[in-house]
Design a protein around this motif. Structure first.
Motif, mmCIF file in Angstrom:
data_model
loop_
_atom_site.group_PDB
_atom_site.id
_atom_site.type_symbol
_atom_site.label_atom_id
_atom_site.label_comp_id
_atom_site.label_asym_id
_atom_site.label_seq_id
_atom_site.Cartn_x
_atom_site.Cartn_y
_atom_site.Cartn_z
ATOM 1 N N THR A 176 0.841 -1.189 0.000
ATOM 2 C CA THR A 176 0.000 0.000 0.000
ATOM 3 C C THR A 176 0.879 1.244 0.000
ATOM 4 O OG1 THR A 176 -0.117 0.060 2.418
ATOM 5 C CG2 THR A 176 -1.797 -1.223 1.264
ATOM 6 N N ARG A 179 -3.331 -6.516 7.865
ATOM 7 C CA ARG A 179 -2.740 -5.224 7.526
ATOM 8 C C ARG A 179 -1.492 -4.956 8.364
ATOM 9 N NH1 ARG A 179 -4.697 -0.834 8.706
ATOM 10 N NH2 ARG A 179 -6.120 -1.425 10.389
ATOM 11 N N SER A 204 -4.316 2.859 5.099
ATOM 12 C CA SER A 204 -5.047 1.909 4.247
ATOM 13 C C SER A 204 -5.964 1.012 5.060
ATOM 14 C CB SER A 204 -4.068 1.051 3.426
ATOM 15 O OG SER A 204 -3.311 1.850 2.561
ATOM 16 N N VAL A 231 -6.184 -0.715 -3.097
ATOM 17 C CA VAL A 231 -4.741 -0.502 -3.074
ATOM 18 C C VAL A 231 -4.279 0.263 -4.311
ATOM 19 C CG1 VAL A 231 -2.507 -1.679 -3.232
ATOM 20 C CG2 VAL A 231 -4.206 -2.442 -1.570
ATOM 21 N N HIS A 233 -5.266 3.874 -4.187
ATOM 22 C CA HIS A 233 -4.365 4.654 -3.336
ATOM 23 C C HIS A 233 -3.086 5.021 -4.085
ATOM 24 C CE1 HIS A 233 -6.221 3.326 0.783
ATOM 25 N NE2 HIS A 233 -6.996 4.130 0.082
#
Length: 363
Positions: free
Chosen positions: A119, A153, A158, A189, A192
């Motif tokens: 990310t 994560r 994110s 992702v 972003h």
């Protein structure tokens, strides 16, 4: 930059909040044995079911014919082992998910998939400096099985809270099963990355304007730092094309045929972002060369000015040196107006040289 608006089918549009992590839902869905659990829910026919304990979620999903989505944040080895044994996760994938710092990849273990995604987040700053942090990266790991999807994560951005809420408002997408969550995560992702690259473009434009501005600036350090940050972005994005290509073009048991077109769309936009990153990197290389050339030109101009003024000063220095030899017989040595005449000659000679250097562009 070209427009990043997407033309796609059932787009999952969710509010973007880079610094927002998933929040635990109200209800007994968080296990005391797994502090890393952020959210856990069972979905049947695209609908979220009543809360269930994470350790019992898989059995519940099997009983009702649905799938479970378990969200974790930076779990420790001990916290993850509880779920690894229940879900039958491969030890190598578990090790990667716990330790993080993996490159983007897609691996198949028996009847499950393990995907690693990098990310990216743009770090806001008032002014780009030679030490500015422009890009921050994290990781999202996704385990996909017939009756489950586990997202892990790493990093403080994110978050997937809004993504989960957006999917829950689109039951038709959730009816596709665990692969729909994998698609939504990959799409988020890549989005972003799109946002990060768009923000980096402003830094590139600011550097370009600074290098070609009338003012003398030293931008070499800032250009080099931005190139380093772009390299970090490329290292996070470029390896992602392989896994997305596999999901879009190859037959994968865990991904239904109707989902492959969605992954193909994500792959297409990942390629576009990669091309933009390459273009910005090449542009920064050109800006760096221009900055070096401008610095060299400025140094040459300084040397010409120094040489011109040295030539001007050399005339009175030479005259004063000659008259400082103290010979008895020198022109106008005893003359009453000799001193003012010599000074006048010095001034006129300096003015003449100054005018000549000015016309030639040395001053």
């Amino acid at each position: 930059m070209t427009s990043t608006d997407r033309q796609r089918g059932p787009r999952i549009r969710v509010p973007r909040a880079h610094h927002t992590a998933e929040q635990p839902p109200v209800g007994p869905t968080r296990s005391d044995t797994a502090d890393a659990v952020i959210d856990c829910a069972v979905y049947v026919d695209g609908q979220r079911q009543p809360p269930v304990e994470p350790v019992a979620s898989l059995e519940r999903a099997r009983a009702v014919g649905g799938f479970v989505w378990l969200g974790l944040h930076e779990p420790s080895q001990a916290e993850f082992e509880t779920f690894a044994s229940r879900y039958g996760l491969h030890p190598l994938a578990v090790e990667d998910a716990v330790n993080a710092h993996q490159r983007p990849k897609l691996e198949r273990y028996d009847d499950s998939l393990f995907m690693v995604l990098k990310t990216a987040r743009y770090v806001e700053h008032d002014q780009l400096t030679a030490t500015s942090e422009v890009v921050d990266t994290g990781e999202v790991m996704v385990f996909v099985g017939p009756e489950y999807v586990i997202t892990v994560r790493h990093g403080e951005h994110s978050g997937l809270k809004e993504l989960r809420a957006g999917l829950e408002r689109q039951p038709d997408m959730l009816r596709q099963g665990p692969s729909s969550v994998l698609y939504a995560v990959a799409d988020l992702v890549v989005d972003h990355f799109v946002e990060t690259v768009a923000a980096v473009e402003e830094d590139v434009e600011e550097l370009e304007a600074s290098v070609f501005s009338p003012d003398r600036t030293d931008d070499i350090g800032r250009i080099y730092q931005l190139k380093r940050e772009l390299m970090q972005l490329r290292r996070a994005l470029n390896p992602l094309e392989g896994p997305l290509t596999a999901l879009a073009e190859r037959q994968v048991e865990q991904v239904p045929e109707q989902m492959r077109s969605y992954f193909r769309d994500v792959q297409d936009h990942a390629v576009r972002v990669r091309e933009q990153l390459t273009a910005y990197d090449e542009l920064l290389a050109s800006i760096l060369q221009a900055s070096l050339a401008r610095t060299s030109l400025a140094d040459n101009e300084d040397m010409r000015k120094i040489s011109a003024y040295a030539g001007i000063i050399a005339v009175p220095t030479a005259i004063a040196g000659v008259y400082g030899m103290n010979f008895d017989y020198m022109p106008e040595l005893r003359w009453h107006y000799g001193y003012p005449l010599v000074v006048l000659v010095m001034v006129l000679a300096c003015l003449g040289l100054y005018r000549a250097f000015k016309r030639s562009g040395w001053l």
